[in-house]
Design an enzyme around this catalytic site. Structure first.
Site, PDB file in Angstrom:
ATOM      1  N   SER A   1     -14.117  34.209 -21.913  1.00  0.00           N
ATOM      2  CA  SER A   1     -13.402  35.816 -22.824  1.00  0.00           C
ATOM      3  C   SER A   1     -14.283  36.626 -23.354  1.00  0.00           C
ATOM      4  O   SER A   1     -15.621  36.035 -23.422  1.00  0.00           O
ATOM      5  CB  SER A   1     -12.466  34.670 -22.850  1.00  0.00           C
ATOM      6  OG  SER A   1     -12.568  34.229 -24.305  1.00  0.00           O
TER       7      SER A   1
ATOM      8  N   ALA B   1      -1.823  30.101 -16.865  1.00  0.00           N
ATOM      9  CA  ALA B   1      -1.688  28.457 -16.295  1.00  0.00           C
ATOM     10  C   ALA B   1      -1.505  27.559 -16.687  1.00  0.00           C
ATOM     11  O   ALA B   1      -1.704  25.895 -16.120  1.00  0.00           O
ATOM     12  CB  ALA B   1      -2.062  28.634 -14.666  1.00  0.00           C
ATOM     13  N   SER B   2      -1.959  27.164 -17.873  1.00  0.00           N
ATOM     14  CA  SER B   2      -2.524  26.066 -18.783  1.00  0.00           C
ATOM     15  C   SER B   2      -1.043  24.704 -19.180  1.00  0.00           C
ATOM     16  O   SER B   2       0.474  25.697 -18.742  1.00  0.00           O
ATOM     17  CB  SER B   2      -2.308  26.089 -20.344  1.00  0.00           C
ATOM     18  OG  SER B   2      -3.898  26.190 -19.881  1.00  0.00           O
TER      19      SER B   2
ATOM     20  N   SER C   1      -6.220  27.440 -22.556  1.00  0.00           N
ATOM     21  CA  SER C   1      -5.294  26.277 -23.905  1.00  0.00           C
ATOM     22  C   SER C   1      -5.555  25.207 -23.451  1.00  0.00           C
ATOM     23  O   SER C   1      -5.239  24.155 -24.149  1.00  0.00           O
ATOM     24  CB  SER C   1      -4.004  26.391 -24.127  1.00  0.00           C
ATOM     25  OG  SER C   1      -3.935  28.281 -23.662  1.00  0.00           O
TER      26      SER C   1
ATOM     27  N   ASP D   1      -9.129  44.438 -16.732  1.00  0.00           N
ATOM     28  CA  ASP D   1      -8.146  44.049 -17.330  1.00  0.00           C
ATOM     29  C   ASP D   1      -7.348  45.462 -17.516  1.00  0.00           C
ATOM     30  O   ASP D   1      -7.798  46.103 -18.913  1.00  0.00           O
ATOM     31  CB  ASP D   1      -7.794  43.100 -18.211  1.00  0.00           C
ATOM     32  CG  ASP D   1      -6.357  42.939 -18.600  1.00  0.00           C
ATOM     33  OD1 ASP D   1      -5.576  43.802 -17.774  1.00  0.00           O
ATOM     34  OD2 ASP D   1      -5.688  42.565 -19.054  1.00  0.00           O
TER      35      ASP D   1
ATOM     36  N   ASN E   1      -6.320  29.931 -13.667  1.00  0.00           N
ATOM     37  CA  ASN E   1      -6.651  30.213 -14.760  1.00  0.00           C
ATOM     38  C   ASN E   1      -6.162  29.177 -16.263  1.00  0.00           C
ATOM     39  O   ASN E   1      -5.335  28.673 -15.816  1.00  0.00           O
ATOM     40  CB  ASN E   1      -6.688  31.319 -15.395  1.00  0.00           C
ATOM     41  CG  ASN E   1      -7.830  32.407 -14.723  1.00  0.00           C
ATOM     42  OD1 ASN E   1      -7.732  32.045 -14.044  1.00  0.00           O
ATOM     43  ND2 ASN E   1      -7.263  33.714 -15.530  1.00  0.00           N
TER      44      ASN E   1
ATOM     45  N   ASP F   1     -13.616  37.194 -18.076  1.00  0.00           N
ATOM     46  CA  ASP F   1     -12.284  36.646 -17.880  1.00  0.00           C
ATOM     47  C   ASP F   1     -12.096  38.031 -18.845  1.00  0.00           C
ATOM     48  O   ASP F   1     -12.837  38.275 -20.370  1.00  0.00           O
ATOM     49  CB  ASP F   1     -11.829  35.414 -18.621  1.00  0.00           C
ATOM     50  CG  ASP F   1     -10.644  35.583 -18.747  1.00  0.00           C
ATOM     51  OD1 ASP F   1     -10.076  36.453 -17.727  1.00  0.00           O
ATOM     52  OD2 ASP F   1     -10.079  34.462 -19.068  1.00  0.00           O
ATOM     53  N   HIS F   2     -11.338  39.059 -18.578  1.00  0.00           N
ATOM     54  CA  HIS F   2     -10.059  39.617 -19.110  1.00  0.00           C
ATOM     55  C   HIS F   2     -11.110  41.134 -19.841  1.00  0.00           C
ATOM     56  O   HIS F   2     -11.228  40.949 -20.882  1.00  0.00           O
ATOM     57  CB  HIS F   2      -9.660  39.620 -20.144  1.00  0.00           C
ATOM     58  CG  HIS F   2      -8.150  39.088 -19.893  1.00  0.00           C
ATOM     59  ND1 HIS F   2      -6.869  39.390 -19.441  1.00  0.00           N
ATOM     60  CD2 HIS F   2      -7.455  37.121 -19.731  1.00  0.00           C
ATOM     61  CE1 HIS F   2      -6.299  38.476 -18.837  1.00  0.00           C
ATOM     62  NE2 HIS F   2      -6.605  37.896 -19.443  1.00  0.00           N
TER      63      HIS F   2
END
Length: 311
Positions: free
Chosen positions: A50, A215-216, A259, A104, A256, A82-83
């Site tokens: 990230s 999706a944690s 967290s 993104d 993904n 990521d992003h």
């Protein structure tokens, strides 16, 4: 074996009814915990960085760590941005050896999202790199990604065909009820992913890989360890794992997870210092955090993603 793209991974995952785990990495111990778990169950994986990770560790350090993991395990591994916030960030990562990038532009109007995504796609494809885009907006906070509940919205299935055909993206992140960060839903609520949206998207994009961000599942065992050893995490629950498994059996090829990794690392370190307050060797307490990450990732691969034995 060099780093790979996700193209072949996603093709096999779609046909096999499972998903590839996309795990966020920030340092050596996190990379090791993830890849050791994947090696033991022979699972292909995506390691992603990230904006916060690249600021903390620098992209070149992360790339070298992931390349070392490939050499150590022999696994097919994707290094993914990521992003990515803009074309320049995506270009920098492509030029720096990443094999997959996400642009993104989900906060922009539909036509602007297409235009920026297409610009990234053209550059990426010229360099053998694949591109993930996003349509819809997830609520929550994760590093530089901050979207309020008021600004979030589900993906509109009627837009996906035009978006994919005009942008040329290789996979699409959609919003069906997940959210960024650990504090997703309050205890007592019943999170429910919008499988009707996912099903309609898959009908409109047959065979096309779909991605789930945020999706944690917020494992309560690690939350309890943290709170039992001096932490003050408020009550929260994540996305139910059985719903993630159902999504993986459908069109979702990439899930993904960030967290949960942070919770596992923090639980291991807090537990270590509570038991050994006199320790000051990072190899001791970081090692315990790495062990919990390994435990978490192996469980995700086998019981949620279904990607064990697919490497």
């Amino acid at each position: 074996m060099p780093l790979v793209t996700s193209a072949e991974m996603f093709k096999k995952a779609y046909e096999g009814g499972y998903a590839i785990g996309a795990f966020n990495v920030n340092n050596m111990e996190i990379v090791q915990g993830i890849t050791e778990a994947a090696a033991e169950v022979r699972a292909p994986i995506i390691l992603q960085a990230s904006a916060g990770a690249r600021k903390y560790a620098k992209a070149v350090y992360l790339r070298k760590l992931v390349e070392a993991a490939v050499e150590d395990t022999g696994l097919p591994i994707v290094l993914h941005l990521d992003h990515g916030a803009d074309f320049e960030v995506c270009k920098d990562c492509i030029d720096g050896g990443f094999t997959s990038v996400m642009i993104d532009a989900s906060s922009k109007p539909f036509t602007e999202n297409i235009a920026l995504t297409k610009k990234v796609v053209e550059y990426a494809h010229d360099h053998g790199v694949v591109v993930e885009a996003e349509l819809g907006a997830l609520a929550g906070v994760e590093d530089d990604v901050q979207v309020s509940a008021e600004d979030s919205h589900y993906t509109r299935p009627e837009e996906v065909e035009e978006f994919v055909s005009r942008s040329g993206c290789d996979s699409l992140a959609i919003a069906i009820g997940t959210s960024h960060g650990a504090y997703k839903f309050k205890p007592g609520t019943k999170p429910q992913l919008r499988f009707d949206i996912l099903e309609e998207v898959s009908k409109r994009l047959p065979g096309f890989p779909i991605v789930l961000h945020g999706a944690s599942s917020v494992p309560q065992n690690f939350v309890k360890i943290i709170n039992d050893h001096g932490g003050k995490m408020p009550g929260a629950i994540g996305v139910p794992e059985e719903q993630l498994r159902q999504a993986a059996r459908m069109a979702v090829c990439k899930i993904n997870i960030d967290s949960d990794l942070r919770l596992a690392m923090t639980a291991g370190i807090r537990e270590h210092f509570d038991a050994h307050p006199d320790h000051f060797d990072p190899r001791q307490y970081m090692g315990d955090g790495r062990n919990y990450i390994k435990e978490l990732v192996k469980d995700k691969i086998v019981n949620v993603l279904g990607s064990d034995g697919k490497a």
